[in-house]
Write an enzyme that holds these catalytic residues in place. Structure first.
Site, PDB file in Angstrom:
ATOM      1  CB  SER A 139      -0.885   0.014   1.243  1.00 28.45           C
ATOM      2  OG  SER A 139      -1.442   1.298   1.432  1.00 28.45           O
ATOM      3  CE1 TYR A 152      -4.390  -2.269   4.629  1.00 25.08           C
ATOM      4  CE2 TYR A 152      -3.176  -0.208   4.354  1.00 25.08           C
ATOM      5  CZ  TYR A 152      -3.835  -1.299   3.813  1.00 25.08           C
ATOM      6  OH  TYR A 152      -3.933  -1.416   2.448  1.00 25.08           O
TER       7      TYR A 152
HETATM    8  C1  4PL Z   1      -4.000   6.515   0.272  1.00 25.57           C
HETATM    9  O1  4PL Z   1      -4.357   1.061   1.278  1.00 25.57           O
HETATM   10  O2  4PL Z   1      -3.450   3.703   0.113  1.00 25.57           O
HETATM   11  C2  4PL Z   1      -6.714   4.954   2.209  1.00 25.57           C
HETATM   12  C3  4PL Z   1      -7.096   2.476   2.726  1.00 25.57           C
HETATM   13  N1  4PL Z   1      -5.926   5.862   1.606  1.00 25.57           N
HETATM   14  O3  4PL Z   1      -6.273   1.360   2.370  1.00 25.57           O
HETATM   15  C4  4PL Z   1      -5.234   1.802   1.649  1.00 25.57           C
HETATM   16  C5  4PL Z   1      -4.845   5.463   0.918  1.00 25.57           C
HETATM   17  C6  4PL Z   1      -6.410   3.624   2.171  1.00 25.57           C
HETATM   18  C7  4PL Z   1      -4.508   4.119   0.818  1.00 25.57           C
HETATM   19  C8  4PL Z   1      -5.322   3.218   1.483  1.00 25.57           C
END
Ligand code: 4PL
Length: 246
Positions: A139, A152
């Site tokens: 992510s 997370y």
């Molecule tokens: C920029 O991986 O990459 C919210 C929620 N905002 O899960 C993510 C961003 C979220 C993200 C993610």
């Protein structure tokens, strides 16, 4: 011939969202996909869409016995495994003040322990045939330090390090290990959560305007699974419309 013809893939968390889009893309590229998810009804729907020899398998990636059962079934049906996509994850929206140890453990159990157990079992199968592709869905929050998901973000930071370390250890078996870091993506999970309110702010930071869909993430995963990516390992591809530039 399609780029993933004759390839057998497991995609975890493939009942919905980015995982389902990855499953469909791998199938479009010629692969057979095992749709592994705790949500077996939705997983079965995706597997049916995928057609061919693709099938769904009820799997909690953090339960070692279930991971073993999944791999035994793949071995029985196909006698091999070429591709693992570690996509299953809990995507919380939990303020720091509400993040107690139980919440921290709940996230790490699936997001990090699950990737460990799956990679362990899959790499055992892959090394027997001296071929493998492991793609970890990470992510871009690891670069942004996005709020309301500290556990997370920590788990995804773990995935980044794990990607690099595992790549080093199993490159000798011709297994590549790479990561993809999506940004905020309009998946079912995000749309049903408070993350859905972040699109305006995130879009203001993106170089490209608009919202990512799961279909925008899947092609990078398919590329890393393809023969064209044979010399790429231990790497992280950021797929976020230019939100993060690092
Ligand atoms: C920029 O991986 O990459 C919210 C929620 N905002 O899960 C993510 C961003 C979220 C993200 C993610």
């Amino acid at each position: 011939m399609k780029p993933l013809e004759n390839r057998i893939a497991i995609v975890t968390g493939a009942a919905q969202g980015i995982g389902a889009a990855i499953a469909r893309k791998l199938v479009a590229d010629g692969a057979t996909v095992v749709v592994a998810d705790v949500k077996i009804a939705a997983a079965t729907k995706v597997a049916t869409e995928c057609g061919g020899e693709s099938f769904a398998f009820a799997t909690d990636v953090a339960e070692e016995s279930q991971v073993a059962a999944l791999h035994a079934e793949v071995q029985k049906r196909f006698g091999r495994l070429d591709i693992l996509v570690n996509n299953a994850a809990i995507v919380p929206f939990t303020a720091w003040d509400d993040t107690d140890f139980a919440e921290w453990r709940r996230i790490h159990r699936v997001n990090l322990d699950g990737a460990f157990l799956m990679s362990k079992a899959s790499s055992e199968m892959m090394r027997k045939r001296n071929f493998g592709r492991i793609i970890n869905i990470c992510s871009n929050t690891i670069f942004a330090g996005t709020p309301n998901m500290a556990a997370y973000v920590a788990s995804k930071g773990g995935i980044l390090g794990f990607t690099r370390a595992l790549a080093t250890e199993i490159g000798q078996f011709n297994i590549t290990v790479n990561a993809v870091t999506p940004g905020l993506t309009a998946s079912e999970g995000v749309k049903a959560s408070p993350h859905n309110n972040a699109f305006g702010f995130v879009e203001s930071l993106q170089a490209l305007k608009g919202q990512a869909t799961p279909e925008d993430i899947a092609p990078a995963v398919a590329f890393l699974a393809s023969d064209g990516a044979r010399w790429i390992t231990g790497q992280t591809i950021n797929v976020d419309g230019g939100h993060m530039r690092h």
